[in-house]
Design an enzyme around this catalytic site. Structure first.
Site, PDB file in Angstrom:
ATOM      1  N   GLY A 113       0.844  -1.185   0.000  1.00 62.63           N
ATOM      2  CA  GLY A 113       0.000   0.000   0.000  1.00 62.63           C
ATOM      3  C   GLY A 113       0.879   1.233   0.000  1.00 62.63           C
ATOM      4  O   GLY A 113       2.073   1.176  -0.336  1.00 62.63           O
TER       5      GLY A 113
ATOM      6  N   GLY B 296       3.995   0.740   2.366  1.00 63.79           N
ATOM      7  CA  GLY B 296       4.943  -0.263   1.895  1.00 63.79           C
ATOM      8  C   GLY B 296       5.563   0.070   0.553  1.00 63.79           C
ATOM      9  O   GLY B 296       6.777  -0.078   0.364  1.00 63.79           O
TER      10      GLY B 296
ATOM     11  N   HIS C  53     -16.239   5.053  11.331  1.00 63.54           N
ATOM     12  CA  HIS C  53     -16.371   6.140  10.356  1.00 63.54           C
ATOM     13  C   HIS C  53     -17.846   6.499  10.187  1.00 63.54           C
ATOM     14  O   HIS C  53     -18.691   5.618  10.020  1.00 63.54           O
ATOM     15  CB  HIS C  53     -15.785   5.705   9.012  1.00 63.54           C
ATOM     16  CG  HIS C  53     -15.509   6.835   8.077  1.00 63.54           C
ATOM     17  ND1 HIS C  53     -16.514   7.618   7.540  1.00 63.54           N
ATOM     18  CD2 HIS C  53     -14.346   7.324   7.583  1.00 63.54           C
ATOM     19  CE1 HIS C  53     -15.967   8.528   6.748  1.00 63.54           C
ATOM     20  NE2 HIS C  53     -14.651   8.367   6.757  1.00 63.54           N
TER      21      HIS C  53
ATOM     22  N   ARG D 215     -14.535  12.407  13.448  1.00 65.95           N
ATOM     23  CA  ARG D 215     -15.302  11.210  13.124  1.00 65.95           C
ATOM     24  C   ARG D 215     -15.933  10.559  14.347  1.00 65.95           C
ATOM     25  O   ARG D 215     -17.072  10.091  14.282  1.00 65.95           O
ATOM     26  CB  ARG D 215     -14.398  10.198  12.417  1.00 65.95           C
ATOM     27  CG  ARG D 215     -13.975  10.659  11.041  1.00 65.95           C
ATOM     28  CD  ARG D 215     -12.953   9.735  10.430  1.00 65.95           C
ATOM     29  NE  ARG D 215     -12.671  10.119   9.051  1.00 65.95           N
ATOM     30  CZ  ARG D 215     -11.787   9.513   8.272  1.00 65.95           C
ATOM     31  NH1 ARG D 215     -11.093   8.500   8.743  1.00 65.95           N
ATOM     32  NH2 ARG D 215     -11.593   9.916   7.022  1.00 65.95           N
TER      33      ARG D 215
ATOM     34  N   ARG E 184      -8.442   9.127  14.683  1.00 61.92           N
ATOM     35  CA  ARG E 184      -7.703   9.715  13.560  1.00 61.92           C
ATOM     36  C   ARG E 184      -8.559  10.749  12.862  1.00 61.92           C
ATOM     37  O   ARG E 184      -9.716  10.481  12.515  1.00 61.92           O
ATOM     38  CB  ARG E 184      -7.297   8.630  12.562  1.00 61.92           C
ATOM     39  CG  ARG E 184      -6.569   9.214  11.334  1.00 61.92           C
ATOM     40  CD  ARG E 184      -6.118   8.129  10.395  1.00 61.92           C
ATOM     41  NE  ARG E 184      -7.205   7.440   9.729  1.00 61.92           N
ATOM     42  CZ  ARG E 184      -7.873   7.906   8.677  1.00 61.92           C
ATOM     43  NH1 ARG E 184      -7.596   9.111   8.194  1.00 61.92           N
ATOM     44  NH2 ARG E 184      -8.833   7.189   8.121  1.00 61.92           N
TER      45      ARG E 184
ATOM     46  N   LEU F 229      -3.412   8.790   4.763  1.00 65.63           N
ATOM     47  CA  LEU F 229      -2.502   8.865   3.621  1.00 65.63           C
ATOM     48  C   LEU F 229      -1.250   9.652   3.994  1.00 65.63           C
ATOM     49  O   LEU F 229      -0.138   9.317   3.571  1.00 65.63           O
ATOM     50  CB  LEU F 229      -3.204   9.530   2.438  1.00 65.63           C
ATOM     51  CG  LEU F 229      -4.518   8.894   1.979  1.00 65.63           C
ATOM     52  CD1 LEU F 229      -5.058   9.606   0.747  1.00 65.63           C
ATOM     53  CD2 LEU F 229      -4.319   7.419   1.681  1.00 65.63           C
TER      54      LEU F 229
END
Length: 638
Positions: free
Chosen positions: A42, A45, A266, A330, A435, A441
């Protein structure tokens, strides 16, 4: 076993810069003498493997997909945060750091979070140079939009497919190194065991998912970039193959697991349509920029959404949190949606959703402008539900999504096993108890491009001249045999229930008792039910086929076995933490207004758990959290 966070004794503003100078370096001509294994392709990695290959290390990178482009990072739709402040709204590295610590409800490590904010701007420059097609304003500047938990626009985006575009950038960097010969890419292979020799990570055992072949691979260091564990709940927004196995097998070898109960629900997933659904679909948080969230005031309301007048609607987030409105973090948005549905105000055929309404935005901006921003998301929603969001409000409901817990790592991103590093969502380090949107990202690329390539050199430099362990060593032989033994045990059980049945039952226990709200009675019940179900799983699971060919049931069985053990630790961690913070909401610990109530005197620490063996209670280690730059206060988004 002790926890040494290796946080430098220096001011935050200069800590990372000065620490890079103090770390040991590997001469460019010596880098080719070291081999590094990376598990996962991803964003974290792929970027780590590409960067280390570019630096000259010999890298082996493994993925259980047929291509790195399949990684779940593509599902991150809304954007990536950075403190560029192109709009002149007062953003800064410090404000991004502050918002992230506050958003995580003061349960993250200041040093790691500040470094994340500091390198965020480098990520944008790197990705623009790669050709990532970020949205731009008319004058050519990169555009930004708002996300939850911030009062400035700092989220860079590529329509509704930011994760996919960023992954393509990382993939092309990785492919360049594969072509150059510095990186070997091994696809369709799953890591099933970490091998340690003399207490150090020395390699992995993997299974070829097509042929069933089990092989060993050794290296001077191992990097886990294997994502999160939200599929412990069975229904989640994660790809169905996402799992905890690589991290959990490392935990069983001595890598401590930190804050496992910190899971994120979420707020904007599409509600489930029946009991037999296999996964949930996420609608990007970016939709909360222009969508207004509401429910009918009357629980017995039967009119269609368009026919309900404004006076009969409750825009509950705007009402309760006027400063942030629909852009609260969230965890706050999710709990409030659940509160409305529990009160009987849910919408849709199963009354299990709330409305996300774009009528006001369409009237204000025009349909074409809204379509330009969110068109692909609207199309995806319509394909799944058969409803047009331009005409009928979306229906959303909270769903398990991101996991803030993960392998404990120090400032160098190294676990408690020397030579084993964990990056991206696989570690615990940057998000505390919640988060903020568009930060996943950011962390994945920060770790892969700009942090690990520095810190891994500090570990490798003293090893110059030491050969990697040969895969004929007894530790590798024993690890391979353990993998074969487990596979054979699954295949000969010949029970009556499928792997998915047990996974679904485990997910129900976790959602009911360790989901959006937890209490002592529920957690204790889960801790009694999970071992019983796990024992039945081992005695009665049915895994058809053989180990010597493609066998998805066998793959799932190993993953679900690990989810059973992880789930028990999640509940144990949640029971221990007798406070509410971020996504961890203990019903016994809330303010008069129903908000999360922390207990800083007793729980301002990272809970790092040490494995002591199957069925044996794990040992809790505590890393005290110190807040020298951000004052501990009760979060308020009003």
């Amino acid at each position: 076993m002790t926890l040494d966070s290796k946080i430098p004794d220096a001011p935050l503003e200069t800590m990372w810069r000065d620490h890079k100078f103090s770390m040991k370096l590997v001469n460019p001509n010596n880098k080719r003498k070291f081999e590094v294994i990376v598990i996962g392709t991803g964003l974290a990695g792929a970027s780590a493997a590409a960067t280390m290959g570019e630096l000259g290390y010999r890298v082996k990178v493994f993925t259980f997909h047929d291509s790195p482009r399949r990684a779940h990072s593509i599902a991150a739709q809304g954007g990536i945060n950075a403190a560029k402040d192109y709009h002149g709204e007062g953003d800064s590295v410090y404000r991004l750091f502050y918002d992230t610590v506050k958003g995580g409800d003061y349960r993250s490590r200041e040093a790691n979070v500040y470094r994340l904010a500091e390198v965020s701007n480098n990520i944008i420059d790197q990705c623009v140079a790669q050709g990532v097609p970020f949205a731009r304003e008319y004058g050519g500047f990169l555009d930004n939009r708002s996300f939850g938990g911030a009062q400035v626009r700092r989220t860079f985006y590529a329509r509704g497919q930011t994760g996919q575009q960023l992954l393509l950038g990382a993939y092309q960097a990785l492919a360049r190194q594969v072509a150059a010969g510095t990186v070997e890419l091994i696809t369709k292979s799953e890591m099933l065991e970490l091998v340690t020799v003399d207490g150090k990570a020395s390699g992995v055992v993997v299974r070829d998912l097509v042929t069933g072949e089990i092989t060993s691979h050794s290296a001077h260091a191992v990097v886990l970039a294997t994502g999160g564990y939200a599929n412990a709940f069975f229904l989640s927004t994660n790809a169905m193959a996402s799992n905890v196995t690589a991290a959990w097998r490392a935990h069983r070898k001595g890598a401590m697991f930190a804050n496992p109960c910190f899971t994120q629900i979420h707020p904007t997933a599409i509600p489930s349509s029946d009991e037999f659904q296999s996964k949930l679909t996420l609608m990007s948080e970016s939709l909360r920029n222009d969508g207004r969230i509401w429910v009918p005031k009357d629980p017995d309301e039967t009119r269609a959404a368009a026919d309900i007048p404004e006076a009969d609607r409750d825009y509950f987030l705007e009402r309760k949190y006027p400063a942030f409105g629909n852009l609260v973090p969230r965890d706050v948005a999710s709990r409030n949606a659940k509160e409305q549905i529990d009160a009987g105000k849910g919408v849709g055929p199963l009354k299990n959703g709330v409305y996300l309404d774009f009528a006001a935005a369409i009237e204000r901006l025009g349909r074409d402008a809204v379509d330009d921003k969110y068109g692909n998301l609207f199309e995806m929603y319509e394909r799944i539900t058969g409803e047009d969001p331009f005409v009928t409000p979306m229906r959303i409901y909270p769903a398990p999504h991101y996991t803030m817990g993960g392998l404990w790592v120090d400032y160098h991103l190294q676990t408690t096993i020397p030579g084993l590093f964990a990056i991206g969502e696989a570690n615990f380090s940057d998000h505390g108890a919640n988060r903020l949107g568009a930060s996943a990202l950011m962390q994945g690329l920060a770790d892969g491009y700009f942090i690990l390539p520095y810190t891994i050199g500090d570990y490798l430099a003293p090893m110059l001249g030491q050969p990697k362990v040969d895969t004929t060593a007894s530790e590798f032989v024993a690890a391979e045999q353990a993998v074969r033994d487990q596979n054979e045990r699954f295949l000969r059980t010949n029970g009556t229930r499928s792997v998915d049945w047990y996974h679904r039952e485990l997910g129900k226990i976790m959602w009911d008792h360790c989901g959006m709200a937890r209490n002592r009675a529920g957690l204790e019940k889960a801790l009694s039910e999970i071992p019983t179900l796990r024992e039945e799983f081992w005695q009665n699971v049915r895994v058809p086929g053989s180990a010597d060919t493609l066998n998805s049931s066998l793959e799932k069985a190993g993953r679900v076995a690990d989810f059973f053990e992880l789930s028990e630790l999640m509940c144990r961690d949640a029971l221990m933490r007798e406070e509410s913070c971020g996504g961890h909401f203990r019903e016994e610990s809330q303010t008069e207004e129903g908000e999360a109530k922390r207990d800083d005197d007793n729980f301002s620490f990272v809970a790092a758990w040490e494995w002591n063996g199957p069925g044996v209670e794990p040992t809790l280690h505590k890393e005290a959290l110190e807040f020298k730059n951000v004052a501990l206060t009760q979060r308020s988004y009003k």
